[in-house]
Design an enzyme around this catalytic site. Sequence first.
Site, PDB file in Angstrom:
ATOM      1  N   GLU A  45       1.021  -1.298  -0.078  1.00 56.03           N
ATOM      2  CA  GLU A  45      -0.200  -0.059   0.041  1.00 56.03           C
ATOM      3  C   GLU A  45       0.881   1.273   0.052  1.00 56.03           C
ATOM      4  OE1 GLU A  45      -4.038   1.564   2.452  1.00 56.03           O
ATOM      5  OE2 GLU A  45      -2.300   0.340   3.536  1.00 56.03           O
ATOM      6  N   LYS A 120     -10.288   1.806  -2.094  1.00 58.77           N
ATOM      7  CA  LYS A 120     -10.372   1.261  -0.711  1.00 58.77           C
ATOM      8  C   LYS A 120     -11.941   1.365  -0.257  1.00 58.77           C
ATOM      9  CE  LYS A 120      -7.878   0.667   3.381  1.00 58.77           C
ATOM     10  NZ  LYS A 120      -6.732   1.123   4.241  1.00 58.77           N
ATOM     11  N   CYS A 152      -5.680  -3.344   2.761  1.00 55.72           N
ATOM     12  CA  CYS A 152      -5.338  -3.282   4.328  1.00 55.72           C
ATOM     13  C   CYS A 152      -6.395  -3.523   4.956  1.00 55.72           C
ATOM     14  CB  CYS A 152      -4.459  -1.920   4.596  1.00 55.72           C
ATOM     15  SG  CYS A 152      -3.316  -2.132   5.988  1.00 55.72           S
TER      16      CYS A 152
END
Length: 276
Positions: A45, A120, A152
Site C-alpha cells: 500500500e 478502498k 489493508c
Amino acid sequence: MNTKNLRLAVIQMDCEVKNKELNMKRTMKFFDRLEADTDIVCLPEFFSTGYNLDLIGSDYFYLAETVPGETTAALGRKAVEKGFAIIGTIVEKDKRQESVLYDTAFVIDKKGDLKGKYRKYHLYPTEHSYFRPGNDVSVVNLDGMKIGMAICFDHAFPELFRLLALQGAQIIVIPSAVPRGYAYLLDLRTRARAQDNQVFVAAANRVGREGTVEYCGLSKIVDPTGTVLAEASGEEEVISAEIHIDRIAEERKREPVLRSIRQDLLKSVYDATEME
C-alpha cells in the site's frame, strides 16, 4: 500466462515518505530481482509515497495522481519490459474534482495496459480525514485469470471477500501497510479470507519505519485451504509461489462452501445492519 498455473510474487519493501522519485527507483530495482517466470507481482500500500498520515498530512493532495497517470504509465512500461502484470496502490485524485482523494489499487497487464482499479472500500477511521471510500467492488480479468482486490483494513470485512469470490475471483490481493502490534491480524485474516472462500490470497505488506510507526512485514501468499505457500520476514524481501488454480475446484468439491450459502441468512445479516 497459463491460466492453470502461474507464478505470483509479492514485493515487501520500505519507502521514504513523500519521495516518489526515490521510491519508484527502488521499486524498479525490486522488479529486476524477480524470477524470470513471474506472471503477477503485487506491491504494498502506497509504495510510492509512504503511508504515515501524521507525517504526510495535507501533502497527500500534491502527491496524488490520476489513474491512469504518471505512475501507472511508468509501471506499464516496466510490465512490457519484464513480461509480467503489476498490481499497485497509490493516492488517487479524482479527475473531475482534484480535492477528492482515494486509496486506489490498480492492475496493469504484461502489455502495459491498465485493466482495472479499486478504491478502498473500508477506510480505517483516521483515513477519513483525507480519503473518500470507494463504492465499487469488481473482479478484473487478467489474461483469463480473475483477480480481486482489497486494501489493508478491508481484510477485516469477510463480506467483501465473499462478494469477490462469488463474482469469480480466483486470486485476491491485499496491498497493506500493517504496523507492528497488528501482525497477528495480518496473519490470521489473510489465511481466514483464503480458506473462507477457497481462493488464493496474497498480502503485500510494508516494512521500515515512518516516524514512530514501524511496519511488520510478514507478507504472505496463501492457498484455498488456508495453507501458507510463502511468507516474508520483517525485512525487505521478495517472495513468490507457484499458483495451481485447480486447487480451487478441488477444495470446493471437497467442501462446497459457496454452493451452500443460504441467501435468507445473507438477507438477515443485511437487515440487522440496517437496524443498527
